[in-house]
Design an enzyme around this catalytic site. Structure first.
Site, mmCIF file in Angstrom:
data_model
loop_
_atom_site.group_PDB
_atom_site.id
_atom_site.type_symbol
_atom_site.label_atom_id
_atom_site.label_comp_id
_atom_site.label_asym_id
_atom_site.label_seq_id
_atom_site.Cartn_x
_atom_site.Cartn_y
_atom_site.Cartn_z
ATOM 1 N N LYS A 92 0.810 -1.223 0.000
ATOM 2 C CA LYS A 92 0.000 0.000 0.000
ATOM 3 C C LYS A 92 0.850 1.284 0.000
ATOM 4 C CE LYS A 92 -4.197 -1.828 0.345
ATOM 5 N NZ LYS A 92 -4.279 -2.921 1.291
ATOM 6 N N GLU A 114 -9.956 5.785 3.142
ATOM 7 C CA GLU A 114 -10.758 4.706 3.711
ATOM 8 C C GLU A 114 -9.789 3.569 4.027
ATOM 9 O OE1 GLU A 114 -10.106 4.950 0.541
ATOM 10 O OE2 GLU A 114 -9.503 2.883 0.132
ATOM 11 N N SER A 381 1.728 -9.875 -0.860
ATOM 12 C CA SER A 381 1.308 -8.470 -0.724
ATOM 13 C C SER A 381 1.546 -7.861 0.652
ATOM 14 C CB SER A 381 -0.165 -8.318 -1.112
ATOM 15 O OG SER A 381 -0.990 -9.146 -0.318
HETATM 16 C C1 LIG Z 1 -5.186 -4.026 1.178
HETATM 17 C C2 LIG Z 1 -4.522 -5.319 0.995
HETATM 18 C C3 LIG Z 1 -4.914 -6.210 -0.022
HETATM 19 C C4 LIG Z 1 -6.097 -5.987 -0.897
HETATM 20 O O1 LIG Z 1 -6.060 -4.844 -1.675
HETATM 21 P P1 LIG Z 1 -5.682 -4.853 -3.217
HETATM 22 O O2 LIG Z 1 -5.989 -3.476 -3.654
HETATM 23 O O3 LIG Z 1 -6.543 -5.886 -3.861
HETATM 24 O O4 LIG Z 1 -4.247 -5.193 -3.323
HETATM 25 C C5 LIG Z 1 -4.173 -7.369 -0.199
HETATM 26 N N1 LIG Z 1 -3.131 -7.659 0.611
HETATM 27 C C6 LIG Z 1 -2.746 -6.835 1.609
HETATM 28 C C7 LIG Z 1 -1.600 -7.224 2.452
HETATM 29 C C8 LIG Z 1 -3.422 -5.646 1.839
HETATM 30 O O5 LIG Z 1 -3.026 -4.841 2.819
#
Ligand SMILES: *Cc1c(COP(=O)(O)O)cnc(C)c1O
Length: 399
Positions: A92, A114, A381
Site C-alpha cells: 500500500k 478509507e 502483498s
Molecule cells: C489491502 C490489501 C490487499 C487488498 O487490496 P488490493 O488493492 O486488492 O491489493 C491485499 N493484501 C494486503 C496485504 C493488503 O493490505
C-alpha cells in the site's frame, strides 16, 4: 444527487471505468488528473518518487525462492515477491507516497482515506507524517474490532480515525463515508484511495504507482532463473497489488496471470467477496465495473475472514482483463486461506497477511498442476502481524 458521467478516453478499460460522480467532485478529479499529467512529465517528480521508494520504502523488495513450499506443492518452482518487506508491511505504501506527493503538488494540506484491514490507513498516515499533512482515516467498526492494532498504529502516526457505523461496518461503508466527507471538503482535501477503484483517474493512477512491483519482478526473474515466469498469482480485493504485478506482463502471452478472490464460507450470496467469479456489471464508488449485487441491483453484503478482501467491488481494469480472458480469476475459501497462512509460516518462515494467504492457497493448487522446470511467482502483498490476533481467534490457540 445529480450524477454526471463524463467519458474520458483515458479512463476506460473496454466497457469499464469512467467517472460516475456527483458534480461537486468533477473539478477535484480534473485537478487531480491535471496535476498528475504535469507530474508525469516532470523529471523532478519521477526522481523524488523513485528516491522515496528506495530510501524510505526500502525498494527494491526481494524475490525469494520458496524451496519447502515448492516441495510441498509438488510442481513448479515457487517464488515470493516480498511486498511484506516494504515499509509498513504491505504494498500500500507505494501508492500513498505517490499520492502524498501529488497532494503537495496540488497545494492541499488535508488528506482523507478509507481503510479495511487498516494497511491503507497506516500507509496513508505514514506518508502524511513524512510530508506533514493532516490525515483522517475512515474505518468500519467491524474492521476496527478485527484490526485494533492498526487503529493504534494510525493514531501513533498522528492520524485521526473516524469509526463508521453504517451498513455492514466494513470497507464499502468506510469508502462511502470518505466519499461523503470529500464532497464537503474538496477544496482543501485530497482523497487517497487505497486501490485501483473509484472514478477516473484513480484506477490508472494507483496502478501506475503500484506498477513498480511488476517491473522489479520482471528484472528479478531474469536474474534468478533467466526468463519470465510461467505464472503470477496475486490476491484481489480492489485489485491494486494484483494490478501492480500484472500490468508489466499483460503483453507477455506466455505468462499466465491468476487473481485470487475471497471465497469466504462458500458460493452463496452474502457468504463471499468473489466479485469477478460471481458479480455482474454495475456502478460502485464512482466507476463502472463488475459488482456483487442482488437481482434488484442493490450491492450485496459480502464476507471474508480477511478485512482487505471484504469488498463487493473490484477495479474496472480487472473487470476488463476478466472479460477479455487475459487474467484467470478464482476463489479461495476462508478455510483454505487460513490453512495457507499456517503453511507459509511453517514452511518458509514468513507469516503472510490473511489477504495474501488467499494468493498462497491459490498458488499452491496451481503449482501442483505444473512441471518442475516451470516457475510461479506469488505476490506476497503483506505480512501477517496485523492478523495474528484474529488468526489466533480463528484457529483456537495453537498447542
Ligand atoms: C489491502 C490489501 C490487499 C487488498 O487490496 P488490493 O488493492 O486488492 O491489493 C491485499 N493484501 C494486503 C496485504 C493488503 O493490505
Amino acid at each position: 444527487m445529480t450524477m454526471k458521467e463524463t467519458r474520458h478516453i483515458d479512463g476506460w478499460f473496454g466497457e469499464f471505468g469512467g467517472r460516475y460522480v456527483p458534480e461537486t467532485l468533477v473539478t477535484a478529479l480534473d485537478q487531480l488528473e491535471e496535476a498528475w499529467a504535469e507530474a508525469k512529465s516532470d523529471p523532478e517528480f519521477e526522481l523524488e518518487f523513485t528516491s522515496l521508494l528506495r530510501d524510505y520504502v526500502g525498494r527494491a523488495t526481494p524475490l525469494t525462492h520458496a524451496p519447502r513450499l515448492t516441495e510441498h506443492a509438488g510442481g513448479a518452482n515457487i517464488w515470493l515477491k516480498r511486498e511484506d518487506l516494504a515499509h509498513t508491511g504491505a504494498h500500500k505504501i507505494n501508492n500513498t507516497i505517490g499520492q502524498a506527493l501529488l497532494t503537495r503538488r496540488m497545494g492541499k494540506q488535508r488528506v482523507i482515506a478509507e481503510t479495511g484491514a487498516g494497511q491503507h490507513g497506516v500507509a496513508t498516515a505514514t506518508a502524511c507524517a513524512r510530508f506533514g499533512l493532516e490525515c483522517e482515516v475512515y474505518m468500519g467498526s467491524e474492521d476496527v474490532r478485527r484490526q485494533s492494532l492498526n487503529v493504534f498504529r494510525m493514531k501513533l502516526l498522528g492520524a485521526k480515525v473516524n469509526v463508521v457505523e453504517d451498513g455492514s461496518c466494513t470497507l464499502k461503508d468506510a469508502t462511502n463515508a470518505a466519499m461523503r466527507n470529500w464532497m464537503e471538503t474538496v477544496d482543501t482535501t485530497h482523497y487517497i484511495i487505497g486501490s485501483v477503484v473509484g472514478p477516473h483517474p484513480f484506477p490508472t493512477l494507483v496502478r501506475t504507482f503500484q506498477s513498480v512491483i511488476g517491473r522489479e519482478t520482471r528484472t528479478q526473474c531474469i536474474d534468478c532463473f533467466g526468463r519470465l515466469p510461467d505464472r503470477i498469482v496475486a490476491c484481489v480485493g480492489g485489485g491494486s497489488n494484483a494490478a501492480g504485478i500484472f500490468s508489466d506482463f499483460i503483453g507477455d502471452a506466455g505468462v499466465g496471470l491468476i487473481g485470487i478472490e475471497a471465497g469466504g464460507r462458500g458460493a452463496r450470496p452474502g457468504d463471499h467477496a468473489s466479485t469477478l467469479v460471481h458479480g455482474e456489471p454495475g456502478v460502485l464508488h464512482g466507476s463502472r465495473s463488475i459488482v456483487l449485487q442482488d437481482p434488484d441491483g442493490q450491492t450485496s453484503t459480502v464476507h471474508s475472514c480477511s478485512a482487505g478482501l471484504d469488498y463487493p467491488g473490484v477495479g474496472p481494469e480487472h473487470a476488463h482483463w476478466h472479460v477479455e480472458g487475459r487474467v484467470d480469476y478464482r476463489a479461495v475459501t476462508d478455510q483454505e486461506a487460513i490453512d495457507a497462512f499456517c503453511l507459509l509460516s511453517e514452511l518458509e518462515g514468513c507469516i503472510p497477511a490473511l489477504e495474501t494467504a488467499h494468493a498462497v492457497a491459490g498458488a499452491v493448487q496451481e503449482a501442483g498442476t505444473m512441471h518442475r522446470d516451470q516457475h510461479l511467482v506469488i505476490n506476497l502483498s503483506g505480512r501477517g502481524d496485523k492478523d495474528a490476533e484474529e488468526a489466533r481467534r480463528l484457529l483456537g490457540d495453537l498447542d
